[in-house]
Design a protein around this motif. Structure first.
Motif, short mmCIF file in Angstrom:
data_model
loop_
_atom_site.label_atom_id
_atom_site.label_comp_id
_atom_site.label_asym_id
_atom_site.label_seq_id
_atom_site.Cartn_x
_atom_site.Cartn_y
_atom_site.Cartn_z
N VAL A 131 53.30 13.01 -3.63
CA VAL A 131 51.88 13.27 -3.79
C VAL A 131 51.32 12.33 -4.85
O VAL A 131 51.89 12.22 -5.95
CB VAL A 131 51.61 14.73 -4.21
CG1 VAL A 131 50.11 15.01 -4.30
CG2 VAL A 131 52.28 15.70 -3.23
N TRP A 132 50.23 11.66 -4.54
CA TRP A 132 49.54 10.81 -5.50
C TRP A 132 48.29 11.52 -5.97
O TRP A 132 47.42 11.89 -5.17
CB TRP A 132 49.17 9.47 -4.85
CG TRP A 132 48.34 8.59 -5.73
CD1 TRP A 132 48.61 8.20 -7.02
CD2 TRP A 132 47.08 7.98 -5.41
NE1 TRP A 132 47.61 7.39 -7.51
CE2 TRP A 132 46.65 7.24 -6.55
CE3 TRP A 132 46.27 7.99 -4.27
CZ2 TRP A 132 45.46 6.53 -6.56
CZ3 TRP A 132 45.09 7.27 -4.30
CH2 TRP A 132 44.70 6.54 -5.43
N VAL A 133 48.19 11.75 -7.28
CA VAL A 133 47.03 12.40 -7.88
C VAL A 133 46.07 11.32 -8.33
O VAL A 133 46.39 10.52 -9.22
CB VAL A 133 47.44 13.29 -9.06
CG1 VAL A 133 46.21 14.00 -9.64
CG2 VAL A 133 48.49 14.31 -8.63
N ALA A 134 44.87 11.27 -7.75
CA ALA A 134 43.95 10.17 -7.98
C ALA A 134 42.83 10.49 -8.95
O ALA A 134 42.35 9.61 -9.68
CB ALA A 134 43.34 9.71 -6.66
N ASN A 135 42.38 11.77 -8.98
CA ASN A 135 41.20 12.08 -9.79
C ASN A 135 41.04 13.59 -9.88
O ASN A 135 41.70 14.35 -9.17
CB ASN A 135 39.95 11.46 -9.16
CG ASN A 135 38.73 11.54 -10.05
OD1 ASN A 135 38.84 11.50 -11.27
ND2 ASN A 135 37.56 11.67 -9.46
N GLY A 189 44.13 18.76 -0.11
CA GLY A 189 44.26 17.96 -1.33
C GLY A 189 43.20 16.88 -1.49
O GLY A 189 42.85 16.52 -2.61
N TYR A 190 42.66 16.38 -0.39
CA TYR A 190 41.69 15.31 -0.46
C TYR A 190 40.33 15.77 -1.00
O TYR A 190 39.55 14.97 -1.50
CB TYR A 190 41.50 14.68 0.92
CG TYR A 190 42.76 14.07 1.49
CD1 TYR A 190 43.20 12.82 1.09
CD2 TYR A 190 43.54 14.78 2.41
CE1 TYR A 190 44.37 12.27 1.61
CE2 TYR A 190 44.71 14.24 2.93
CZ TYR A 190 45.12 12.98 2.53
OH TYR A 190 46.28 12.43 3.03
N VAL A 191 40.05 17.08 -0.90
CA VAL A 191 38.75 17.59 -1.33
C VAL A 191 38.87 18.64 -2.43
O VAL A 191 37.87 19.23 -2.83
CB VAL A 191 37.99 18.20 -0.13
CG1 VAL A 191 37.65 17.13 0.89
CG2 VAL A 191 38.80 19.32 0.54
N ASN A 192 40.06 18.86 -2.95
CA ASN A 192 40.27 19.82 -4.02
C ASN A 192 39.59 19.32 -5.30
O ASN A 192 39.94 18.26 -5.82
CB ASN A 192 41.78 19.99 -4.27
CG ASN A 192 42.08 21.03 -5.33
OD1 ASN A 192 41.18 21.58 -5.97
ND2 ASN A 192 43.36 21.29 -5.53
N PRO A 193 38.60 20.03 -5.86
CA PRO A 193 37.89 19.53 -7.04
C PRO A 193 38.74 19.49 -8.30
O PRO A 193 38.46 18.72 -9.21
CB PRO A 193 36.73 20.52 -7.19
CG PRO A 193 37.21 21.77 -6.53
CD PRO A 193 38.07 21.33 -5.40
N PHE A 194 39.79 20.29 -8.37
CA PHE A 194 40.65 20.30 -9.55
C PHE A 194 41.62 19.11 -9.53
O PHE A 194 41.86 18.48 -10.56
CB PHE A 194 41.44 21.61 -9.64
CG PHE A 194 40.59 22.78 -10.00
CD1 PHE A 194 40.37 23.11 -11.33
CD2 PHE A 194 40.00 23.56 -9.02
CE1 PHE A 194 39.58 24.20 -11.68
CE2 PHE A 194 39.21 24.65 -9.35
CZ PHE A 194 39.00 24.96 -10.68
N GLN A 195 42.18 18.82 -8.37
CA GLN A 195 43.08 17.68 -8.22
C GLN A 195 42.82 17.04 -6.86
O GLN A 195 43.12 17.62 -5.83
CB GLN A 195 44.55 18.11 -8.29
CG GLN A 195 45.02 18.52 -9.66
CD GLN A 195 46.52 18.79 -9.67
OE1 GLN A 195 47.20 18.66 -8.66
NE2 GLN A 195 47.05 19.16 -10.82
N GLN A 196 42.27 15.84 -6.88
CA GLN A 196 42.08 15.10 -5.63
C GLN A 196 43.34 14.29 -5.38
O GLN A 196 43.69 13.39 -6.16
CB GLN A 196 40.86 14.20 -5.74
CG GLN A 196 39.55 14.98 -5.83
CD GLN A 196 38.36 14.08 -6.00
OE1 GLN A 196 38.21 13.42 -7.03
NE2 GLN A 196 37.50 14.04 -5.00
N THR A 197 44.03 14.62 -4.30
CA THR A 197 45.34 14.05 -4.05
C THR A 197 45.45 13.50 -2.64
O THR A 197 44.73 13.91 -1.72
CB THR A 197 46.45 15.10 -4.25
OG1 THR A 197 46.27 16.16 -3.30
CG2 THR A 197 46.41 15.67 -5.66
N GLY A 198 46.38 12.59 -2.46
CA GLY A 198 46.82 12.14 -1.16
C GLY A 198 48.33 12.34 -1.08
O GLY A 198 49.02 12.10 -2.07
#
Length: 206
Positions: A47-51, A19-28
């Motif tokens: 899950v926090w969606v950041a960008n 999730g930290y490197v997913n280009p569609f949804q950068q998440t933690g």
């Protein structure tokens, strides 16, 4: 009858590194496995969606939101608290992103770019299969590949345009993977790997 105090299985904190490197949804994200009995466990996650590098590429565009996930797990067999399981997984997503759209203004007299908010609310239910195993000799770290199938309902809404505006075709890309506003019901595929850390219980005093 087995009570909570008698459960020997450990609590596990875990995350999904992709999730930290997913280009569609950068998440933690952070998940916790809570043992209920020898065979039953509860999984809770947020899950926090950041960008998004795909949907928010320009200055001023944003892509944010959150996801709540939970699952009731049945372990077929446990060894030192980990093992293979089948679970019923539920999830709820709420994501909004502000994105520039090209529009015609005042009957086509000129064009403009307008920042519009797009909102996606989704929920789903899946049957998930996975296996949780230790990956170090001290039995602290775990790896947990999983996969599942289910259904998902998604509602998409888009902020209204000004009265004098009409949207044009998005010239920034040859085709758009964004769906039109509406309600969609479809299948849901779950595939991933958790990395976890066990919180060992202290031995009871005698």
């Amino acid at each position: 009858m087995i009570g909570f105090a008698q459960v020997k299985s450990p609590v596990v904190l875990k995350t999904t590194p992709w999730g930290y490197v997913n280009p569609f949804q950068q998440t933690g994200d952070l998940f916790v496995d809570i043992p209920l009995s020898t065979h039953w466990g509860l999984e809770l996650g947020a899950v926090w969606v950041a960008n998004s590098l795909v949907f928010a590429r320009y200055k001023g565009e944003t892509y944010k939101g959150y996801k709540l996930k939970q699952a009731l797990k049945y372990y077929f067999k446990r060894t030192d608290g980990v093992g293979t399981y089948l679970s019923l997984a539920l999830k709820y997503h709420q994501i909004h992103y502000d994105r520039y759209y090209r529009v015609e203004r005042q009957g086509g007299q000129y064009t403009d770019w307008i920042l519009r908010r797009r909102a996606v609310v989704a929920w789903g239910a899946s049957v998930k299969f996975g296996t949780q195993q230790y990956i170090d000799s001290k039995k602290r770290w775990t790896m947990e590949p999983f996969m599942g199938l289910g259904v998902r309902r998604k509602k998409i809404s888009l902020q209204a345009l000004p009265l004098d505006a009409a949207q044009q075709f998005d010239t920034r890309q040859f085709f758009s993977i964004l769906r039109q506003p509406g309600i969609y019901l479809g299948g849901d595929l779950l595939v991933g790997i958790y990395l976890g850390y066990t919180l060992k219980r202290k031995a009871p005093r005698r």
